[in-house]
Design a protein around this motif. Structure first.
Motif, PDB file in Angstrom:
ATOM      1  N   ALA A  14      79.659  83.589  52.928  1.00  0.00           N
ATOM      2  CA  ALA A  14      80.018  82.991  51.636  1.00  0.00           C
ATOM      3  C   ALA A  14      80.312  84.140  50.695  1.00  0.00           C
ATOM      4  CB  ALA A  14      78.874  82.132  51.108  1.00  0.00           C
ATOM      5  N   ARG A  15      80.902  83.832  49.559  1.00  0.00           N
ATOM      6  CA  ARG A  15      81.177  84.874  48.572  1.00  0.00           C
ATOM      7  C   ARG A  15      81.263  84.261  47.182  1.00  0.00           C
ATOM      8  NH1 ARG A  15      86.477  87.916  49.855  1.00  0.00           N
ATOM      9  NH2 ARG A  15      87.184  87.836  47.698  1.00  0.00           N
ATOM     10  N   ALA A  16      80.862  85.042  46.221  1.00  0.00           N
ATOM     11  CA  ALA A  16      81.014  84.667  44.819  1.00  0.00           C
ATOM     12  C   ALA A  16      81.988  85.655  44.198  1.00  0.00           C
ATOM     13  CB  ALA A  16      79.677  84.698  44.099  1.00  0.00           C
ATOM     14  N   GLU A  17      83.189  85.206  43.915  1.00  0.00           N
ATOM     15  CA  GLU A  17      84.181  86.064  43.262  1.00  0.00           C
ATOM     16  C   GLU A  17      83.899  86.081  41.763  1.00  0.00           C
ATOM     17  OE1 GLU A  17      88.087  84.721  44.188  1.00  0.00           O
ATOM     18  OE2 GLU A  17      88.012  85.437  46.261  1.00  0.00           O
ATOM     19  N   ILE A  18      83.845  87.294  41.210  1.00  0.00           N
ATOM     20  CA  ILE A  18      83.569  87.485  39.791  1.00  0.00           C
ATOM     21  C   ILE A  18      84.817  88.073  39.152  1.00  0.00           C
ATOM     22  CG2 ILE A  18      82.027  88.502  38.101  1.00  0.00           C
ATOM     23  CD1 ILE A  18      80.663  86.594  40.138  1.00  0.00           C
ATOM     24  N   MET A 260      82.932  82.917  37.599  1.00  0.00           N
ATOM     25  CA  MET A 260      82.493  82.886  38.996  1.00  0.00           C
ATOM     26  C   MET A 260      83.164  81.773  39.788  1.00  0.00           C
ATOM     27  SD  MET A 260      78.649  82.288  40.655  1.00  0.00           S
ATOM     28  CE  MET A 260      77.880  83.691  39.868  1.00  0.00           C
ATOM     29  N   THR A 261      83.593  82.103  41.016  1.00  0.00           N
ATOM     30  CA  THR A 261      84.080  81.124  41.978  1.00  0.00           C
ATOM     31  C   THR A 261      83.254  81.275  43.244  1.00  0.00           C
ATOM     32  OG1 THR A 261      86.338  81.169  41.096  1.00  0.00           O
ATOM     33  CG2 THR A 261      86.043  80.339  43.345  1.00  0.00           C
ATOM     34  N   LEU A 262      82.615  80.193  43.678  1.00  0.00           N
ATOM     35  CA  LEU A 262      81.742  80.223  44.854  1.00  0.00           C
ATOM     36  C   LEU A 262      82.420  79.505  46.015  1.00  0.00           C
ATOM     37  CD1 LEU A 262      78.941  80.889  46.079  1.00  0.00           C
ATOM     38  CD2 LEU A 262      78.177  78.654  45.227  1.00  0.00           C
ATOM     39  N   THR A 263      82.610  80.222  47.112  1.00  0.00           N
ATOM     40  CA  THR A 263      83.284  79.651  48.278  1.00  0.00           C
ATOM     41  C   THR A 263      82.530  80.002  49.554  1.00  0.00           C
ATOM     42  OG1 THR A 263      84.704  81.574  48.709  1.00  0.00           O
ATOM     43  CG2 THR A 263      85.526  79.937  47.147  1.00  0.00           C
ATOM     44  N   ALA A 264      82.844  79.250  50.605  1.00  0.00           N
ATOM     45  CA  ALA A 264      82.334  79.546  51.948  1.00  0.00           C
ATOM     46  C   ALA A 264      83.289  78.938  52.965  1.00  0.00           C
ATOM     47  CB  ALA A 264      80.933  78.973  52.140  1.00  0.00           C
ATOM     48  N   PRO A 265      83.459  79.590  54.116  1.00  0.00           N
ATOM     49  CA  PRO A 265      84.253  78.976  55.176  1.00  0.00           C
ATOM     50  C   PRO A 265      83.428  77.923  55.910  1.00  0.00           C
ATOM     51  CG  PRO A 265      83.394  81.081  55.919  1.00  0.00           C
ATOM     52  CD  PRO A 265      82.958  80.921  54.484  1.00  0.00           C
ATOM     53  N   LEU A 266      84.058  76.846  56.311  1.00  0.00           N
ATOM     54  CA  LEU A 266      83.345  75.849  57.105  1.00  0.00           C
ATOM     55  C   LEU A 266      82.870  76.483  58.408  1.00  0.00           C
ATOM     56  CD1 LEU A 266      85.560  72.647  56.674  1.00  0.00           C
ATOM     57  CD2 LEU A 266      83.461  73.258  55.441  1.00  0.00           C
ATOM     58  N   ALA A 267      81.602  76.286  58.718  1.00  0.00           N
ATOM     59  CA  ALA A 267      81.035  76.850  59.938  1.00  0.00           C
ATOM     60  C   ALA A 267      81.295  75.966  61.156  1.00  0.00           C
ATOM     61  CB  ALA A 267      79.532  77.056  59.764  1.00  0.00           C
ATOM     62  N   LEU A 268      81.595  74.700  60.912  1.00  0.00           N
ATOM     63  CA  LEU A 268      81.820  73.755  62.012  1.00  0.00           C
ATOM     64  C   LEU A 268      82.511  72.526  61.449  1.00  0.00           C
ATOM     65  CD1 LEU A 268      81.157  72.974  65.029  1.00  0.00           C
ATOM     66  CD2 LEU A 268      79.130  71.825  64.113  1.00  0.00           C
ATOM     67  N   VAL A 269      83.447  71.986  62.213  1.00  0.00           N
ATOM     68  CA  VAL A 269      84.027  70.675  61.930  1.00  0.00           C
ATOM     69  C   VAL A 269      83.924  69.863  63.213  1.00  0.00           C
ATOM     70  CG1 VAL A 269      86.087  69.383  61.276  1.00  0.00           C
ATOM     71  CG2 VAL A 269      85.616  71.584  60.187  1.00  0.00           C
ATOM     72  N   GLY A 341      89.468  72.291  60.422  1.00  0.00           N
ATOM     73  CA  GLY A 341      89.069  73.315  61.375  1.00  0.00           C
ATOM     74  C   GLY A 341      88.028  74.259  60.819  1.00  0.00           C
ATOM     75  N   ALA A 342      87.248  74.824  61.721  1.00  0.00           N
ATOM     76  CA  ALA A 342      86.258  75.822  61.323  1.00  0.00           C
ATOM     77  C   ALA A 342      86.965  76.992  60.645  1.00  0.00           C
ATOM     78  CB  ALA A 342      85.465  76.299  62.533  1.00  0.00           C
ATOM     79  N   GLY A 343      86.350  77.509  59.602  1.00  0.00           N
ATOM     80  CA  GLY A 343      86.952  78.606  58.851  1.00  0.00           C
ATOM     81  C   GLY A 343      87.710  78.162  57.627  1.00  0.00           C
ATOM     82  N   ALA A 344      88.012  76.880  57.508  1.00  0.00           N
ATOM     83  CA  ALA A 344      88.696  76.390  56.312  1.00  0.00           C
ATOM     84  C   ALA A 344      87.799  76.615  55.088  1.00  0.00           C
ATOM     85  CB  ALA A 344      89.025  74.915  56.458  1.00  0.00           C
ATOM     86  N   GLU A 345      88.431  76.918  53.960  1.00  0.00           N
ATOM     87  CA  GLU A 345      87.670  77.263  52.774  1.00  0.00           C
ATOM     88  C   GLU A 345      87.084  76.033  52.096  1.00  0.00           C
ATOM     89  OE1 GLU A 345      88.506  80.366  49.265  1.00  0.00           O
ATOM     90  OE2 GLU A 345      89.683  78.522  49.034  1.00  0.00           O
ATOM     91  N   ALA A 346      85.802  76.104  51.796  1.00  0.00           N
ATOM     92  CA  ALA A 346      85.135  75.114  50.957  1.00  0.00           C
ATOM     93  C   ALA A 346      84.841  75.771  49.616  1.00  0.00           C
ATOM     94  CB  ALA A 346      83.840  74.651  51.609  1.00  0.00           C
ATOM     95  N   VAL A 347      85.322  75.178  48.546  1.00  0.00           N
ATOM     96  CA  VAL A 347      85.112  75.720  47.200  1.00  0.00           C
ATOM     97  C   VAL A 347      84.086  74.844  46.501  1.00  0.00           C
ATOM     98  CG1 VAL A 347      86.187  76.440  45.048  1.00  0.00           C
ATOM     99  CG2 VAL A 347      87.532  76.439  47.161  1.00  0.00           C
ATOM    100  N   LEU A 348      82.925  75.440  46.204  1.00  0.00           N
ATOM    101  CA  LEU A 348      81.897  74.670  45.503  1.00  0.00           C
ATOM    102  C   LEU A 348      82.220  74.570  44.024  1.00  0.00           C
ATOM    103  CD1 LEU A 348      80.489  75.629  48.214  1.00  0.00           C
ATOM    104  CD2 LEU A 348      78.339  75.240  46.979  1.00  0.00           C
ATOM    105  N   PHE A 349      82.547  75.697  43.405  1.00  0.00           N
ATOM    106  CA  PHE A 349      82.952  75.635  42.001  1.00  0.00           C
ATOM    107  C   PHE A 349      83.754  76.868  41.641  1.00  0.00           C
ATOM    108  CE2 PHE A 349      78.566  77.354  41.827  1.00  0.00           C
ATOM    109  CZ  PHE A 349      78.761  78.546  41.147  1.00  0.00           C
ATOM    110  N   GLY A 350      84.527  76.719  40.574  1.00  0.00           N
ATOM    111  CA  GLY A 350      85.365  77.795  40.060  1.00  0.00           C
ATOM    112  C   GLY A 350      85.918  77.388  38.713  1.00  0.00           C
TER     113      GLY A 350
END
Length: 390
Positions: A14-18, A260-269, A341-350
């Motif tokens: 996951a990552r938080a872009e600032i 801040m933008t908080l994202t993570a790649p999907l670990a499984l679909v 697919g796995a790896g697709a970006e999930a954006v929690l907030f931004g």
């Protein structure tokens, strides 16, 4: 675009872009609201979760001349980082007995005192260090937390501070207080606190205190109450682009951009049938055949468990909602049959530019405030700094 923290060669969990360009723009917007006052950038709690050192530097680049922290340890770490010009003042205000007073004096920090015990410890530290301590006296004008009570307590604190100043042990650099309900437009406590602050300042100045700055304006007061600006304003959450309160308007309404933008790649679909229980307690059961996406973030990363079943996530350009319980390290979204697919970006907030949720959306889902959403994002989530160079 430049980054002060590059993502690792292996894609992060996951990552938080600032976005430091957004932070600088927010500082300029806030400074324009109080053109006659100095600007203190509050970076307590590791810059409200954004990273104290990087955000302090960016704020100074945008015109801040003061930096504010809660604890002395935060302030000392900022000074030790070497990332701030020597003429930028650093203030801290949350002390407990036996704190690092001498270190604060030797580092040239402005320290706040609210009672006699603190002033005595500061004076002893100044004697030991052989340096003049910079002190700001805080009055409790109605918040009921830290701060000296008006009346006899304030008179005693002012009198002792003047005696210490006459001995060459301290320099009283400021008089200050903090609002309780400045985020509630028109609340009568605002005028009451402001009036009492003026009285306490007048008393101190009448006895001989000559402060460099008088200040009471936090983020909402900076944005909406020009009569509270005095010599210095100290925005916190607004600097990070989060509205202090929905009652004041959204970030966009206030001319602010979330940093801040908080994202993570999907670990499984995966495909599942109807009637399939999801996560602990099976509080969510699939209504029909669908696909589930696994987001590798949980409450250990700061995603609030209270947003189970309600937290919004953007995947593939569509909003989805947390399905079932948020666990320590992961949660699930029902993708409604989509298969990114796995790896697709999930954006929690931004910021919301791509239609993604904002921190305020998560605050509403969790029954809390935007402050908590960004501040609680934990150290397992790497911060990646965008636009570090102006």
């Amino acid at each position: 675009m430049s980054e002060t923290a590059m993502p690792p060669a292996t894609p992060p969990r996951a990552r938080a872009e600032i976005d430091l360009a957004a932070l600088r723009a927010n500082v300029r917007t806030l400074r324009a609201k109080a053109p006659g006052a100095a600007f203190m950038a509050v970076v307590k709690a590791d810059g409200y979760g954004h990273g104290a050192v990087a955000c302090a530097r960016a704020a100074v680049e945008a015109g801040a001349t003061w930096i504010g922290t809660a604890t002395p340890e935060e302030a000392l770490a900022l000074r030790a980082s070497g990332g701030l010009p020597a003429d930028v003042r650093v203030m801290c205000w949350l002390w407990t007995p036996g704190g690092p007073w001498r270190e604060a004096v030797e580092a040239g920090l402005d320290v706040s005192v609210s009672g006699m015990w603190a002033l005595r410890e500061l004076v002893d530290a100044a004697r030991t260090a052989g340096r003049v301590a910079r002190v700001q006296l805080k009055g409790d004008t109605g918040l009921g937390r830290n701060g000296c009570q008006p009346g006899e307590d304030w008179a005693e604190l002012v009198g002792e501070a003047l005696r210490a100043e006459a001995e060459g042990l301290v320099r009283v650099t400021g008089l200050w207080s903090h609002f309780a309900r400045a985020d509630e437009p028109g609340h009568p406590s605002i005028a009451a606190q402001l009036g009492l602050f003026r009285e306490m300042v007048a008393y101190a100045e009448g006895r001989g205190i000559q402060p460099e700055v008088r200040h009471i304006a936090n983020s909402p007061a900076t944005l909406t109450l020009p009569e509270t600006h005095f010599d210095l304003v100290r925005p916190g959450i607004a600097m990070y682009g989060v509205s202090p309160s929905p009652a004041l308007g959204s970030s966009a309404d206030l001319g602010l951009r979330p940093v801040m933008t908080l994202t993570a790649p999907l670990a499984l679909v995966k495909h599942v049938p109807g009637g399939h229980g999801v996560s602990y307690g099976h509080h969510y059961v699939t209504p029909g055949e669908t696909t589930l996406g696994l987001v590798p973030l949980g409450y250990a990363d700061g995603v609030p468990r209270h947003a189970s079943g309600s937290g919004p996530v953007l995947v593939g350009g569509k909003w989805h909602t947390v399905a079932g319980r948020i666990a320590m390290d992961q949660f699930v979204v029902d993708l409604g049959g989509d298969d990114p697919g796995a790896g697709a970006e999930a954006v929690l907030f931004g910021p919301g530019d791509r239609g993604e949720p904002t921190a305020q959306d998560w605050a509403q889902a969790a029954g809390t405030i935007g402050y908590e959403i960004v501040t609680r994002i934990g150290p397992r989530v790497p911060r990646v700094y965008l636009h570090a160079s102006m």
